[in-house]
Design a protein around this motif. Structure first.
Motif, mmCIF file in Angstrom:
data_model
loop_
_atom_site.group_PDB
_atom_site.id
_atom_site.type_symbol
_atom_site.label_atom_id
_atom_site.label_comp_id
_atom_site.label_asym_id
_atom_site.label_seq_id
_atom_site.Cartn_x
_atom_site.Cartn_y
_atom_site.Cartn_z
ATOM 1 N N HIS A 193 5.392 5.244 1.939
ATOM 2 C CA HIS A 193 4.893 6.597 1.725
ATOM 3 C C HIS A 193 5.499 7.266 0.499
ATOM 4 N N THR A 205 -5.121 -2.989 7.757
ATOM 5 C CA THR A 205 -3.783 -2.950 7.165
ATOM 6 C C THR A 205 -2.733 -3.718 7.970
ATOM 7 N N ILE A 234 3.514 -0.841 4.050
ATOM 8 C CA ILE A 234 3.037 0.487 3.677
ATOM 9 C C ILE A 234 4.240 1.368 3.372
ATOM 10 N N ILE A 254 0.868 -1.188 0.000
ATOM 11 C CA ILE A 254 0.000 0.000 0.000
ATOM 12 C C ILE A 254 0.898 1.230 0.000
ATOM 13 N N THR A 255 0.540 2.219 -0.814
ATOM 14 C CA THR A 255 1.268 3.486 -0.792
ATOM 15 C C THR A 255 0.293 4.649 -0.705
ATOM 16 N N GLU A 296 -3.162 6.931 6.653
ATOM 17 C CA GLU A 296 -3.282 5.533 7.020
ATOM 18 C C GLU A 296 -4.757 5.141 7.136
#
Length: 316
Positions: free
Chosen positions: A221, A214, A219, A201-202, A208
Motif C-alpha cells: 500500500h 490477486t 500487495i 501490486i500497489t 483491493e
C-alpha cells in the motif's frame, strides 16, 4: 485455441509470445491462412487501439474485416432468457449470434461492464452469450472483467524491453476522474502470474481488486516502497471493487512522477492508453525515454495477429 476471451485461454505464454515476435518480424508471411475468411468486429463501446490493431492484424493475415458499432448501428439486443420483449430490445442474442456466425468466420466483441451490477458483470453476460450461441470462435476485444488482447501485447513488450532475466514488474493504481473498469488490471495480473517476473501490486488501502485475481500476489500500500528497484511500472486506474464501481479515492500523490521513477531501477513506464496526462502520469515521465507506451500500443497488432493465427490454425 478455439476461443480467446480470457488469459486462461493461453496454454503456453512463452510459446504465444514467441509466435508474436516472429509475426512482428514478418507480419505478411502467413497471408494464406486467412484467405477468404471474415473477421466480424462488434463494438458495444468505443475503441481506438483495439479496433485498429485487430483490424490490421486480420488484414495482415489475408482476412477481410466487417466492423459494426452495435449501440448506434444495430438493433438493441436482449440477453435475458424467457423475457417478454415488449420494451426497447428488438432482437435476442440467440438469433443475433447465430446470424452473425453465418457471415463471419470469427466474431470479436467489445463490451464494457455496467460498474453497477457486480454479479452481472462477473458473469461476462455479453461475451458469454456470444460464446454460447455463436457457431464460430469468439474473441474478447475487452469484456467486463478482462482485456486479454491488451495483456498479450503487454507481455510481449516486457519481453522485448527487459534487461534482466526476471524483472520486477509493478502494477500501480493511479488517480482518475471517472470510474474505470477492472478488466485491464485483472488480465495483467493473470498474465504476470504466468510470466517469469517478480510481480507486485500497489494501490491505496481499500482499493483491493477481486481476490480471485490477486491471490498469491504481493500487495503493497506504500507506492514508494513498491517502486523500489522496479524494472517496469505499469500504471492503471480502477474503480473500487468492494464499494463496486465507486470512486472512493482521488489521491494525487499516487500520480506517477519523475521523482517516483527515480526510486526504480531505471524502469520503463507502461500504460494501455488512452492516458490522462498529469493525472495518471506526468508529462515529464510520459514524454521521456522511459516511456514505452507507443511501442506497447504497436504490439497490439502482433498480439492480435498471434491470437488470430492460433484460432485459424485450430480451424484447419
Amino acid at each position: 485455441m478455439k476461443h480467446f476471451t480470457s488469459v486462461d485461454d493461453i496454454q503456453d505464454l512463452n510459446e504465444l509470445i514467441a509466435l508474436a515476435k516472429n509475426i512482428k518480424q514478418a507480419p505478411f508471411a502467413n497471408k494464406k491462412i486467412g484467405e477468404n475468411k471474415i473477421l466480424g468486429l462488434l463494438f458495444f463501446n468505443p475503441s481506438l487501439r483495439t479496433r485498429l490493431s485487430t483490424q490490421k492484424a486480420a488484414l495482415n493475415l489475408g482476412m477481410d474485416a466487417i466492423v459494426m458499432n452495435l449501440n448506434t448501428e444495430g438493433w438493441a439486443l436482449e440477453f435475458e432468457d424467457g423475457v417478454v420483449m415488449d420494451g426497447n430490445k428488438a432482437e435476442h442474442i440467440k438469433e443475433a449470434a447465430q446470424v452473425v456466425s453465418q457471415y463471419c468466420d470469427i466474431i470479436a466483441v467489445r463490451s464494457f461492464p455496467t460498474l453497477t451490477d457486480k454479479e452481472k458483470d462477473e458473469e461476462e453476460q455479453v461475451i458469454s452469450a456470444f460464446k454460447k450461441y455463436a457457431s464460430v470462435p469468439v474473441i474478447s476485444l475487452e469484456g467486463a472483467t478482462e482485456h486479454p488482447l491488451q495483456t498479450v501485447a503487454d507481455a510481449l513488450t516486457i519481453e522485448e524491453y527487459k534487461t534482466v532475466k526476471r524483472p520486477k514488474v509493478v502494477l500501480t493504481w493511479a488517480p482518475h476522474p471517472k470510474a474505470l473498469p477492472h478488466a485491464v488490471p485483472n488480465s495483467f495480473i493473470k498474465v504476470m502470474k504466468k510470466a517469469d517476473v517478480d510481480f507486485v501490486i500497489t494501490h491505496p488501502e481499500g482499493y483491493e481488486l477481486n481476490p480471485e485475481f490477486t491471490k498469491g500476489v504481493t500487495i503493497i500500500h506504500n507506492q514508494d516502497e513498491a517502486f523500489a528497484d522496479a524494472d517496469f511500472i505499469y500504471a492503471k486506474n480502477w474503480s473500487n471493487y468492494m464499494d463496486y464501481g465507486q470512486i472512493t479515492c482521488k489521491d494525487p500523490s499516487w500520480t506517477v512522477t519523475a521523482d517516483k521513477m527515480k526510486l526504480t531501477n531505471d524502469a520503463k513506464f507502461m500504460h494501455c492508453l488512452p492516458v490522462r496526462r498529469n493525472m495518471i502520469v506526468t508529462d515529464e515521465v510520459l514524454d521521456s525515454e522511459a516511456s514505452i507506451v507507443i511501442a506497447e500500443a504497436n504490439n497490439r497488432t502482433y498480439a492480435a495477429q498471434a491470437i488470430l493465427t492460433k484460432i485459424l490454425d485450430h480451424g484447419e
